[in-house]
Design a protein around this motif. Structure first.
Motif, PDB file in Angstrom:
ATOM      1  N   ILE A 580      89.879 -34.802  50.636  1.00 43.57           N
ATOM      2  CA  ILE A 580      90.577 -33.998  51.624  1.00 43.57           C
ATOM      3  C   ILE A 580      90.530 -32.555  51.162  1.00 43.57           C
ATOM      4  CG2 ILE A 580      92.135 -35.886  52.247  1.00 43.57           C
ATOM      5  CD1 ILE A 580      94.257 -34.413  50.580  1.00 43.57           C
ATOM      6  N   THR A 581      90.687 -31.635  52.079  1.00 43.37           N
ATOM      7  CA  THR A 581      90.735 -30.235  51.657  1.00 43.37           C
ATOM      8  C   THR A 581      92.180 -29.811  51.680  1.00 43.37           C
ATOM      9  OG1 THR A 581      90.504 -29.386  53.883  1.00 43.37           O
ATOM     10  CG2 THR A 581      88.477 -29.746  52.657  1.00 43.37           C
ATOM     11  N   GLU A 582      92.506 -28.851  50.837  1.00 43.90           N
ATOM     12  CA  GLU A 582      93.913 -28.463  50.753  1.00 43.90           C
ATOM     13  C   GLU A 582      94.390 -27.861  52.066  1.00 43.90           C
ATOM     14  OE1 GLU A 582      94.138 -25.239  47.871  1.00 43.90           O
ATOM     15  OE2 GLU A 582      91.981 -25.360  47.922  1.00 43.90           O
ATOM     16  N   THR A 583      93.524 -27.149  52.745  1.00 44.32           N
ATOM     17  CA  THR A 583      93.931 -26.573  54.039  1.00 44.32           C
ATOM     18  C   THR A 583      94.329 -27.681  54.976  1.00 44.32           C
ATOM     19  OG1 THR A 583      91.590 -26.130  54.039  1.00 44.32           O
ATOM     20  CG2 THR A 583      93.035 -24.456  54.996  1.00 44.32           C
ATOM     21  N   VAL A 584      93.478 -28.677  54.976  1.00 45.88           N
ATOM     22  CA  VAL A 584      93.686 -29.818  55.827  1.00 45.88           C
ATOM     23  C   VAL A 584      94.979 -30.504  55.465  1.00 45.88           C
ATOM     24  CG1 VAL A 584      92.827 -32.176  55.791  1.00 45.88           C
ATOM     25  CG2 VAL A 584      91.349 -30.317  56.538  1.00 45.88           C
ATOM     26  N   ALA A 585      95.208 -30.646  54.182  1.00 42.24           N
ATOM     27  CA  ALA A 585      96.373 -31.389  53.741  1.00 42.24           C
ATOM     28  C   ALA A 585      97.675 -30.669  54.071  1.00 42.24           C
ATOM     29  CB  ALA A 585      96.275 -31.657  52.251  1.00 42.24           C
ATOM     30  N   VAL A 586      97.699 -29.364  53.895  1.00 43.49           N
ATOM     31  CA  VAL A 586      98.968 -28.691  54.125  1.00 43.49           C
ATOM     32  C   VAL A 586      99.272 -28.488  55.600  1.00 43.49           C
ATOM     33  CG1 VAL A 586      99.126 -27.548  51.930  1.00 43.49           C
ATOM     34  CG2 VAL A 586      97.922 -26.449  53.810  1.00 43.49           C
ATOM     35  N   ALA A 587      98.269 -28.655  56.436  1.00 42.32           N
ATOM     36  CA  ALA A 587      98.513 -28.468  57.859  1.00 42.32           C
ATOM     37  C   ALA A 587      99.561 -29.453  58.346  1.00 42.32           C
ATOM     38  CB  ALA A 587      97.225 -28.632  58.650  1.00 42.32           C
ATOM     39  N   ASN A 588      99.572 -30.615  57.764  1.00 35.80           N
ATOM     40  CA  ASN A 588     100.638 -31.551  58.107  1.00 35.80           C
ATOM     41  C   ASN A 588     101.075 -32.233  56.823  1.00 35.80           C
ATOM     42  OD1 ASN A 588     102.361 -33.429  59.207  1.00 35.80           O
ATOM     43  ND2 ASN A 588     101.147 -33.539  61.084  1.00 35.80           N
ATOM     44  N   LEU A 589     101.816 -31.427  56.065  1.00 32.82           N
ATOM     45  CA  LEU A 589     102.152 -31.770  54.697  1.00 32.82           C
ATOM     46  C   LEU A 589     102.737 -33.166  54.550  1.00 32.82           C
ATOM     47  CD1 LEU A 589     102.130 -30.327  51.980  1.00 32.82           C
ATOM     48  CD2 LEU A 589     104.489 -29.733  52.369  1.00 32.82           C
ATOM     49  N   GLN A 590     103.769 -33.425  55.343  1.00 30.39           N
ATOM     50  CA  GLN A 590     104.498 -34.660  55.153  1.00 30.39           C
ATOM     51  C   GLN A 590     103.627 -35.888  55.432  1.00 30.39           C
ATOM     52  OE1 GLN A 590     108.360 -34.283  56.949  1.00 30.39           O
ATOM     53  NE2 GLN A 590     108.976 -34.621  54.831  1.00 30.39           N
ATOM     54  N   ARG A 591     102.900 -35.810  56.540  1.00 29.96           N
ATOM     55  CA  ARG A 591     102.090 -36.960  56.903  1.00 29.96           C
ATOM     56  C   ARG A 591     100.965 -37.156  55.890  1.00 29.96           C
ATOM     57  NH1 ARG A 591     101.608 -36.987  63.141  1.00 29.96           N
ATOM     58  NH2 ARG A 591     103.689 -37.854  63.207  1.00 29.96           N
ATOM     59  N   ALA A 592     100.397 -36.040  55.436  1.00 28.14           N
ATOM     60  CA  ALA A 592      99.342 -36.129  54.434  1.00 28.14           C
ATOM     61  C   ALA A 592      99.876 -36.785  53.171  1.00 28.14           C
ATOM     62  CB  ALA A 592      98.789 -34.744  54.134  1.00 28.14           C
ATOM     63  N   GLN A 593     101.102 -36.404  52.801  1.00 31.19           N
ATOM     64  CA  GLN A 593     101.686 -36.974  51.582  1.00 31.19           C
ATOM     65  C   GLN A 593     101.945 -38.474  51.736  1.00 31.19           C
ATOM     66  OE1 GLN A 593     104.927 -34.211  51.130  1.00 31.19           O
ATOM     67  NE2 GLN A 593     103.947 -33.209  49.392  1.00 31.19           N
ATOM     68  N   THR A 594     102.468 -38.852  52.904  1.00 25.26           N
ATOM     69  CA  THR A 594     102.712 -40.281  53.143  1.00 25.26           C
ATOM     70  C   THR A 594     101.407 -41.053  53.058  1.00 25.26           C
ATOM     71  OG1 THR A 594     104.414 -39.600  54.688  1.00 25.26           O
ATOM     72  CG2 THR A 594     103.750 -41.898  54.779  1.00 25.26           C
ATOM     73  N   PHE A 595     100.385 -40.487  53.713  1.00 27.16           N
ATOM     74  CA  PHE A 595      99.076 -41.126  53.717  1.00 27.16           C
ATOM     75  C   PHE A 595      98.590 -41.344  52.291  1.00 27.16           C
ATOM     76  CE2 PHE A 595      94.483 -41.184  53.938  1.00 27.16           C
ATOM     77  CZ  PHE A 595      94.205 -41.934  55.070  1.00 27.16           C
ATOM     78  N   MET A 596      98.686 -40.281  51.491  1.00 25.80           N
ATOM     79  CA  MET A 596      98.167 -40.363  50.133  1.00 25.80           C
ATOM     80  C   MET A 596      98.992 -41.316  49.265  1.00 25.80           C
ATOM     81  SD  MET A 596      97.260 -36.348  49.753  1.00 25.80           S
ATOM     82  CE  MET A 596      96.321 -36.388  48.245  1.00 25.80           C
TER      83      MET A 596
END
Ligand code: C2E
Ligand code: CA
Ligand code: CA
Length: 721
Positions: A580-596
């Protein structure tokens, strides 16, 4: 004193009656409220009045106890008698002018003498006063209603800012009969006056006007404060030379407030509340006018797009995001006149430069970008470094449009500027590009729409292919094993099955929200390929990296989809690594974190792709549970010659070591680079030195027990650098 003979016919009968009581009389004057002459019947109208006369008159009209007075004038004596209504209020005063040599009387004696006549006159006047007052009220009421109605109409339709305000002021002038009507909004550089210019003393007064009361009055200068969206005072509505005698104070402040509130709503609609720049619809209209009127060089349009604003929003909060926007607007307003700038939407801005060639426009845009890039928000590792991309388009219609009925009113300036800005983003952000019709990457954007159809078709009908590119270990892993590791990349298949690279279609897929569908296809098809060869892949500890887009990470359903695919294919999660790219990840921080978090628990790994290009890259390491950092290719390509790149790679490698993360260097194209990477402690290398991407199915088929690293890269792809 003027003779008010317009009332003569009404009073003629009373005059005759009075004469019957006072045969020697030389004349009568009748004064209304405030001493205004109501009527006079006099042989010598130019009678000089003395201060004593004026004082006596004023006393009779204003003091409840005063009933009559006697005043000596040059060659005459004036007897003044108050006329009262039923409520005993003085509504008028009658002055009787007698020759100096007439039989002397006391004031009260005179009043007594004419009592029968003055009583009737009193009744008549009281009736008339009531009638007049009623009439005046009606008249004022009608004026107010017409004014409010017309103001309401004037502010309908698409907002065009100053023209609308001028119309409101003209209506004030017309209905209220003011000498000057003005709107002053210093912050927006608005100073509009209808009618005569404000006088110097008036301006001095206005400068002192702190607008602490809702409406202030100074002589005949009437001001109403204009408030901004946050209700704070931003300026004044000024009505100068308003003989508002007909308007009660209450009515006056009501009308003033009403007009002010309409001005406020015009301002709200015409200006962006956050930045104070022109609202987009107003700007669009201005632009169309400017393009139609331009005789010299076609107007240039600069399109600005703030880079990665969501980073500021997500890590520092929306308030800081707003600050970023406001700071940019401030710079824009300073470098280019405010009325020529707009916020199109969220983080996109535009500025119109009339009579400016593209080269100058570029200089302006570069100056703005440079000033902005010096700003920094937040602190420590929660920091946003400001950056903006800009594109410049010109309103020359021959750029892209033929004689077309749908030709945009701005001559295509916006479309071309937007495209150029897209190119600026593609080329690394924080830069300025001028639209050039011959620019390949730009022409490509024009084909976006056609591309979208092709991508849709490719996803739906499997016109996609998976390729893999090897990633090789530079130093031996802690567990002493070497893995087979490769990155899965997607290709679109063209008409004659030729491979189309993601660089040609991903930006379109992103813009048209097709990334999740694409990623689903890649995940499903990769897992299917893997599931057929698990027996061979598992002992080799093979690892496959799959790229995920921000759209997928931000999608609620995507996690469930991946879990279901993992279950169905029986591919062990340890075999997968998501990039994943950090830009991509922070665009929807919470969901990205849950996913990971969720997938990591099952054994999947995560890599932070393009590491080092984003803002405050290291800060995100705390937010995302990743296993691997993929150092961006831009630091690797020139690693052997660029000391900055070397220090970035060294720093990333050091942080990774401390945090017990692995590192991958992309774009490794020669041995010298590989050697240096080894010295800098980077774990893995990927690049054309080891092989270009080839069909994933074939790559999987060739995986056997891994050979030692030394021989690997040559043997796997048999490709000299
Ligand atoms: P990326 O993830 O940074 O992938 C690396 C890109 O660099 C790949 O381009 C790869 O072919 C290329 N590359 C690798 N080594 C070298 C080298 O030594 N020299 C040069 N010049 N290029 C090298 P590719 O396949 O065109 O992919 C471009 C980007 O598209 C990827 O960048 C990734 O962000 C995206 N992408 C590719 N496949 C997928 C996919 O299946 N899903 C998603 N969401 N994105 C994908
Ligand atoms: Ca990647
Ligand atoms: Ca990358």
């Amino acid at each position: 004193m003027e003779a008010a003979d317009n009332n003569s016919h009404v009073f003629a009968d009373y005059a005759a009656l009075l004469r019957a009581f006072l045969p020697q009389v030389r004349g009568f004057y009748c004064y209304g409220k405030g001493g205004a002459s109501l009527w006079s019947e006099v042989s010598n109208p130019t009678m000089p009045l003395t201060p004593a006369y004026e004082a006596a008159l004023a006393a009779l009209l204003n003091e409840p106890s005063a009933n009559a007075a006697r005043v000596e004038l040059a060659g005459a004596v004036a007897y003044l008698v108050a006329l009262r209504n039923e409520k005993d209020e003085a509504i008028a005063a009658l002055a009787i002018l007698m020759p100096a040599d007439a039989l002397p009387m006391t004031a009260d004696g005179c009043a007594q003498l004419i009592l029968p006549a003055s009583r009737t006159l009193q009744r008549e006047l009281s009736l008339r006063v009531r009638l007049l007052e009623g009439y005046r009220k009606l008249n004022v009421q009608a004026t107010e209603e017409r004014l409010l109605h017309d103001v309401e109409r004037a502010v309908q339709g698409p907002p065009d800012s100053e023209a609308m305000l001028v119309r409101i002021l003209a209506l004030c002038s017309h209905y209220l009969q003011v000498r000057s009507a003005a709107v002053l909004i210093p912050d927006k550089s608005i100073a509009l006056v209808h009618g005569a210019a404000l006088t110097e003393p008036e301006l001095t007064l206005l400068r002192k006007d702190r607008g602490e009361s809702p409406a202030g009055e100074s002589g005949d200068l009437y001001t109403v404060r204009i408030r901004g969206a946050d209700r704070a005072r931003i300026g004044l509505l000024v009505l100068a030379g308003w003989n508002g005698a007909d308007f009660s104070a209450k009515r006056r402040s009501r009308v003033g407030r009403y007009i002010a509130s309409h001005i406020e709503s015009v301002l709200e609609r015409c200006y962006d509340s956050l930045t104070g720049l022109m609202a987009w619809p107003v700007f669009e209209k201005l632009m169309a006018t400017a393009v139609a009127a331009s005789a010299g060089p076609a107007p240039a349009l600069i399109y600005f797009d703030i880079d990665r604003l969501h980073v500021a929003n997500d890590t520092l909060g929306r308030e800081v995001g707003d600050q970023v926007l406001a700071s940019f607007a401030a710079i824009l307003g300073e470098e280019i006149a405010r009325h020529a700038t707009t916020r199109i939407a969220s983080d996109r801005f535009a500025a119109l430069l009339v009579d400016t060639d593209l080269k100058t426009a570029r200089e302006v845009a570069e100056r703005i970008a440079a000033r902005f890039s010096r700003l920094e928000f937040g602190e420590g590792d929660r920091r946003y470094r400001a950056s903006v991309s800009a594109g410049i388009g010109s309103a020359a219609p021959d750029h892209l449009l033929s004689a077309d009925d749908d030709a945009p009113v701005d001559g295509g300036a916006l479309a071309t500027a937007q495209i150029a800005c897209g190119a600026a983003k593609d080329r690394g952000r924080g830069r300025v590009e001028v639209y050039q019709p011959a620019d390949l990457s730009i022409v490509q954007r024009f084909d976006d729409i056609q591309l979208v159809g092709a991508i849709r078709n490719a996803i739906d009908n499997g016109r996609l292919a998976l390729v893999g590119q090897p990633i090789v270990r530079i130093k031996t892993g802690a567990d002493g094993h070497d893995h087979s590791y490769c990155e899965v990349l997607v290709r679109m298949l063209g008409e004659d099955d030729q491979q189309i690279s993601p660089s040609e279609f991903l930006s379109a897929a992103e813009r048209y929200q097709m990334m999740e569908d694409l990623d689903r296809w890649v995940v499903a098809n990769t897992l299917e390929l893997l599931s057929g060869s698990l027996a061979r892949l598992a002992p080799a500890k093979a690892r496959f990296a799959i790229n995920l887009s921000g759209q997928s990470l931000g999608s609620e359903a995507f996690l469930g989809f991946v879990q279901q695919q993992l279950e169905r294919s029986r591919v062990p999660p340890e075999m997968l690594c998501f990039e994943i790219t950090e830009t991509v990840a922070v665009a929807n921080l919470q969901r990205a974190q849950t996913f990971m978090h969720t997938l990591r628990k099952t054994g999947c790994r995560f890599s932070l792709d393009d590491f080092g290009t984003g803002l405050s890259s290291f800060a995100y390491l705390k937010l995302f549970p990743v296993d691997t950092l993929k150092i961006d290719g831009s630091f690797i390509r020139d690693l052997t010659t660029n000391v900055v790149s070397q220090s970035v790679v060294a720093a990333v490698s050091e942080v990774a070591r401390v945090m017990q993360l692995e590192t991958v260097a992309e774009f490794v194209q020669d041995e010298a680079t590989l050697t240096l990477l080894g010295k800098l402690g980077v774990t893995w290398a990927q690049g054309y030195l080891f092989g270009e991407p080839t069909l994933l199915a074939e790559r999987i088929a060739s995986v056997t027990e891994m050979p030692g690293v030394a021989g690997l890269h040559r043997s796997a792809d048999a490709r000299g650098a």
